[in-house]
Design a protein around this motif. Structure first.
Motif, PDB file in Angstrom:
ATOM      1  N   GLY A  41       2.617   2.184   0.930  1.00 53.48           N
ATOM      2  CA  GLY A  41       2.099   1.049   0.182  1.00 53.48           C
ATOM      3  C   GLY A  41       1.624  -0.096   1.060  1.00 53.48           C
ATOM      4  N   TRP A  42       1.252   0.234   2.297  1.00 53.87           N
ATOM      5  CA  TRP A  42       0.794  -0.810   3.221  1.00 53.87           C
ATOM      6  C   TRP A  42      -0.664  -1.190   2.947  1.00 53.87           C
ATOM      7  CZ3 TRP A  42       2.624   1.666   8.497  1.00 53.87           C
ATOM      8  CH2 TRP A  42       4.034   1.590   8.577  1.00 53.87           C
ATOM      9  N   GLU A  43      -0.971  -2.460   3.252  1.00 50.75           N
ATOM     10  CA  GLU A  43      -2.361  -2.923   3.322  1.00 50.75           C
ATOM     11  C   GLU A  43      -2.598  -3.354   4.763  1.00 50.75           C
ATOM     12  OE1 GLU A  43      -2.129  -5.982   0.375  1.00 50.75           O
ATOM     13  OE2 GLU A  43      -2.755  -4.622  -1.227  1.00 50.75           O
ATOM     14  N   PHE A  44      -3.858  -3.516   5.146  1.00 54.19           N
ATOM     15  CA  PHE A  44      -4.165  -3.743   6.562  1.00 54.19           C
ATOM     16  C   PHE A  44      -5.097  -4.922   6.752  1.00 54.19           C
ATOM     17  CE2 PHE A  44      -3.118   0.657   5.858  1.00 54.19           C
ATOM     18  CZ  PHE A  44      -2.173   0.901   6.842  1.00 54.19           C
ATOM     19  N   ARG A  45      -4.865  -5.630   7.880  1.00 53.90           N
ATOM     20  CA  ARG A  45      -5.827  -6.663   8.274  1.00 53.90           C
ATOM     21  C   ARG A  45      -5.958  -6.642   9.796  1.00 53.90           C
ATOM     22  NH1 ARG A  45      -2.322 -11.719   6.380  1.00 53.90           N
ATOM     23  NH2 ARG A  45      -0.954 -12.001   8.152  1.00 53.90           N
ATOM     24  N   PRO A  46      -7.115  -7.081  10.308  1.00 50.79           N
ATOM     25  CA  PRO A  46      -7.328  -6.999  11.759  1.00 50.79           C
ATOM     26  C   PRO A  46      -6.298  -7.820  12.536  1.00 50.79           C
ATOM     27  CG  PRO A  46      -9.384  -7.464  10.609  1.00 50.79           C
ATOM     28  CD  PRO A  46      -8.294  -7.605   9.602  1.00 50.79           C
ATOM     29  N   GLY A  47      -5.906  -7.284  13.700  1.00 56.79           N
ATOM     30  CA  GLY A  47      -5.021  -7.999  14.616  1.00 56.79           C
ATOM     31  C   GLY A  47      -5.741  -8.226  15.938  1.00 56.79           C
ATOM     32  N   PRO A  48      -5.005  -8.669  16.981  1.00 59.16           N
ATOM     33  CA  PRO A  48      -5.633  -8.907  18.287  1.00 59.16           C
ATOM     34  C   PRO A  48      -6.292  -7.640  18.827  1.00 59.16           C
ATOM     35  CG  PRO A  48      -3.395  -9.789  18.229  1.00 59.16           C
ATOM     36  CD  PRO A  48      -3.568  -8.987  16.976  1.00 59.16           C
ATOM     37  N   GLN A  49      -7.476  -7.785  19.415  1.00 52.14           N
ATOM     38  CA  GLN A  49      -8.265  -6.613  19.843  1.00 52.14           C
ATOM     39  C   GLN A  49      -8.282  -6.433  21.372  1.00 52.14           C
ATOM     40  OE1 GLN A  49     -10.083  -4.868  17.099  1.00 52.14           O
ATOM     41  NE2 GLN A  49      -8.690  -6.186  15.947  1.00 52.14           N
ATOM     42  N   GLN A  50      -7.300  -7.006  22.070  1.00 51.43           N
ATOM     43  CA  GLN A  50      -7.314  -6.934  23.542  1.00 51.43           C
ATOM     44  C   GLN A  50      -7.353  -5.505  24.071  1.00 51.43           C
ATOM     45  OE1 GLN A  50      -6.103  -9.485  22.059  1.00 51.43           O
ATOM     46  NE2 GLN A  50      -7.054 -11.090  23.263  1.00 51.43           N
ATOM     47  N   LEU A  51      -6.673  -4.589  23.381  1.00 47.34           N
ATOM     48  CA  LEU A  51      -6.623  -3.205  23.844  1.00 47.34           C
ATOM     49  C   LEU A  51      -7.507  -2.301  22.997  1.00 47.34           C
ATOM     50  CD1 LEU A  51      -2.765  -2.978  24.481  1.00 47.34           C
ATOM     51  CD2 LEU A  51      -4.560  -3.355  26.163  1.00 47.34           C
ATOM     52  N   GLY A  52      -8.472  -2.901  22.275  1.00 49.57           N
ATOM     53  CA  GLY A  52      -9.340  -2.107  21.409  1.00 49.57           C
ATOM     54  C   GLY A  52      -9.039  -2.383  19.939  1.00 49.57           C
ATOM     55  N   PRO A  53      -9.676  -1.634  19.031  1.00 51.49           N
ATOM     56  CA  PRO A  53      -9.480  -1.857  17.599  1.00 51.49           C
ATOM     57  C   PRO A  53      -7.994  -1.826  17.221  1.00 51.49           C
ATOM     58  CG  PRO A  53     -11.267  -0.302  17.962  1.00 51.49           C
ATOM     59  CD  PRO A  53     -10.622  -0.532  19.291  1.00 51.49           C
ATOM     60  N   TYR A  54      -7.543  -2.811  16.445  1.00 55.34           N
ATOM     61  CA  TYR A  54      -6.126  -2.932  16.116  1.00 55.34           C
ATOM     62  C   TYR A  54      -5.982  -3.592  14.751  1.00 55.34           C
ATOM     63  CZ  TYR A  54      -1.118  -3.733  16.971  1.00 55.34           C
ATOM     64  OH  TYR A  54       0.248  -3.705  16.904  1.00 55.34           O
ATOM     65  N   ARG A  56      -2.951  -4.843  11.644  1.00 56.96           N
ATOM     66  CA  ARG A  56      -1.549  -5.035  11.280  1.00 56.96           C
ATOM     67  C   ARG A  56      -1.348  -4.529   9.862  1.00 56.96           C
ATOM     68  NH1 ARG A  56      -1.118 -11.013  13.667  1.00 56.96           N
ATOM     69  NH2 ARG A  56      -0.816 -10.495  15.868  1.00 56.96           N
ATOM     70  N   ALA A  57      -0.248  -3.813   9.658  1.00 58.63           N
ATOM     71  CA  ALA A  57       0.094  -3.304   8.335  1.00 58.63           C
ATOM     72  C   ALA A  57       0.969  -4.328   7.626  1.00 58.63           C
ATOM     73  CB  ALA A  57       0.849  -1.989   8.468  1.00 58.63           C
ATOM     74  N   LEU A  58       0.651  -4.561   6.358  1.00 56.01           N
ATOM     75  CA  LEU A  58       1.398  -5.532   5.560  1.00 56.01           C
ATOM     76  C   LEU A  58       1.988  -4.851   4.334  1.00 56.01           C
ATOM     77  CD1 LEU A  58      -1.047  -7.198   7.005  1.00 56.01           C
ATOM     78  CD2 LEU A  58      -0.337  -9.004   5.457  1.00 56.01           C
ATOM     79  N   LEU A  59       3.184  -5.270   3.977  1.00 55.31           N
ATOM     80  CA  LEU A  59       3.838  -4.832   2.754  1.00 55.31           C
ATOM     81  C   LEU A  59       4.124  -6.091   1.939  1.00 55.31           C
ATOM     82  CD1 LEU A  59       5.125  -2.319   1.298  1.00 55.31           C
ATOM     83  CD2 LEU A  59       7.288  -3.041   2.320  1.00 55.31           C
ATOM     84  N   ASP A  60       3.526  -6.165   0.755  1.00 54.66           N
ATOM     85  CA  ASP A  60       3.671  -7.368  -0.092  1.00 54.66           C
ATOM     86  C   ASP A  60       3.352  -8.643   0.692  1.00 54.66           C
ATOM     87  OD1 ASP A  60       4.473  -5.773  -2.240  1.00 54.66           O
ATOM     88  OD2 ASP A  60       6.575  -5.852  -1.624  1.00 54.66           O
ATOM     89  N   GLY A  61       2.326  -8.548   1.554  1.00 56.57           N
ATOM     90  CA  GLY A  61       1.899  -9.722   2.310  1.00 56.57           C
ATOM     91  C   GLY A  61       2.672  -9.987   3.584  1.00 56.57           C
ATOM     92  N   HIS A  62       3.709  -9.206   3.864  1.00 56.78           N
ATOM     93  CA  HIS A  62       4.530  -9.398   5.071  1.00 56.78           C
ATOM     94  C   HIS A  62       4.170  -8.357   6.123  1.00 56.78           C
ATOM     95  CE1 HIS A  62       7.191 -12.153   2.915  1.00 56.78           C
ATOM     96  NE2 HIS A  62       7.230 -11.271   1.926  1.00 56.78           N
ATOM     97  N   GLU A  63       3.991  -8.786   7.368  1.00 54.23           N
ATOM     98  CA  GLU A  63       3.640  -7.856   8.447  1.00 54.23           C
ATOM     99  C   GLU A  63       4.830  -6.949   8.778  1.00 54.23           C
ATOM    100  OE1 GLU A  63       2.295 -10.326  11.629  1.00 54.23           O
ATOM    101  OE2 GLU A  63       0.384 -10.755  10.650  1.00 54.23           O
TER     102      GLU A  63
END
Length: 263
Positions: A41-54, A56-63
């Motif tokens: 049930g995770w949702e995703f939003r972009p995180g830091p891209q220093q090491l390439g595409p990345y 963060r998975a969120l559950l009910d808005g929490h990382e």
């Protein structure tokens, strides 16, 4: 294992050595997001891209976890990696080297989120080191879809437990048993991770590795869902001292464990 949980509010800094984040490196990020999104049930939003595409998975808005895309030319294992908290990642990286480990990536800054390194213990098991700034780590635990425990599966615990306790200051509590080689790592009297020596039971294709456990509401239902989503069951649900546990692999082969009703 309930003792291992701690309040993870917005201002909760983790004591050095505490597992504070888990991250998966995969080849196909979109398909991997789809698998875990359906499973947990995770949702995703972009995180830091220093090491390439990345992301963060969120559950009910929490990382709760991170996922990055492996560069096509890197032959790194597709695996979940725990990150251990540090107040000074450069100093911790030096200690890793001094104690016989290696540092493969970093230390480097991950935008304003913090500073990280990716290291391996003397047996070759990979783990991350995280010095938080804006990003404190996993923001919710204790509910299905969140990391519940991290365990090192290794050949034997004696030498490698010395490495981790020297680098991170853990107290070690071995299981006193002739046929079960297990050490629980504690910080301030609280269990935070385990080391399991399995001898020749170690998978030859993987070698020593950290295993992440995620909490689920129903282990049997999770097994069916994993198979429906293109993953596979590595070990069927079985009773453990901590709850009903099973091990599965995602469609790219990254193995992880699930635990129902951890206690």
């Amino acid at each position: 294992m309930t003792e291992a949980r701690e309040p993870a509010g917005p201002h909760a800094r983790r004591a050095p050595g505490t597992p504070c984040w888990v991250s998966l490196m995969a080849h196909g990020l979109a398909a991997t997001e789809e698998f875990y999104g359906e499973l947990f049930g995770w949702e995703f939003r972009p995180g830091p891209q220093q090491l390439g595409p990345y992301v963060r998975a969120l559950l009910d808005g929490h990382e709760v976890a991170g996922m990055g895309q492996l560069p096509p030319d890197r032959r790194l294992p597709i695996a979940w990696t725990p990150y251990l908290a540090s107040d000074d990642v450069d100093q911790t990286a030096d200690a890793v080297r001094l104690c016989g480990g290696t540092v493969a990536v970093g230390p480097l800054d991950a935008a304003e989120a913090g500073r990280l390194a990716i290291a391996a213990d003397p047996s070759g098991a990979v783990f991350g080191i995280w010095q938080c700034a804006a990003h404190l780590g996993t923001a919710i635990t204790g509910v299905p879809g969140t990391p519940a425990w991290n365990e090192l599966v290794t050949f034997e615990t004696e030498s490698v437990s010395k490495f981790y306790s020297t680098v991170f200051g853990y107290e070690r509590e071995p299981v006193l048993s002739a046929d079960f080689d297990y050490v629980t790592l504690h910080l301030d009297g609280r269990p935070v991770a385990g080391l399991h020596g399995v001898g020749h039971g170690l998978p030859r294709d993987r070698g020593p590795h950290w295993q992440t456990y995620f909490e689920v509401a129903d282990a049997d239902a999770t097994m069916r869902q994993v198979a429906d989503l293109g993953g596979r069951v590595v070990r069927q649900p079985h009773d453990s001292p901590h709850g009903l546990v099973a091990t599965v692999a995602d469609p790219e082969g990254a193995e992880f464990s699930v635990i129902q009703n951890p206690h």
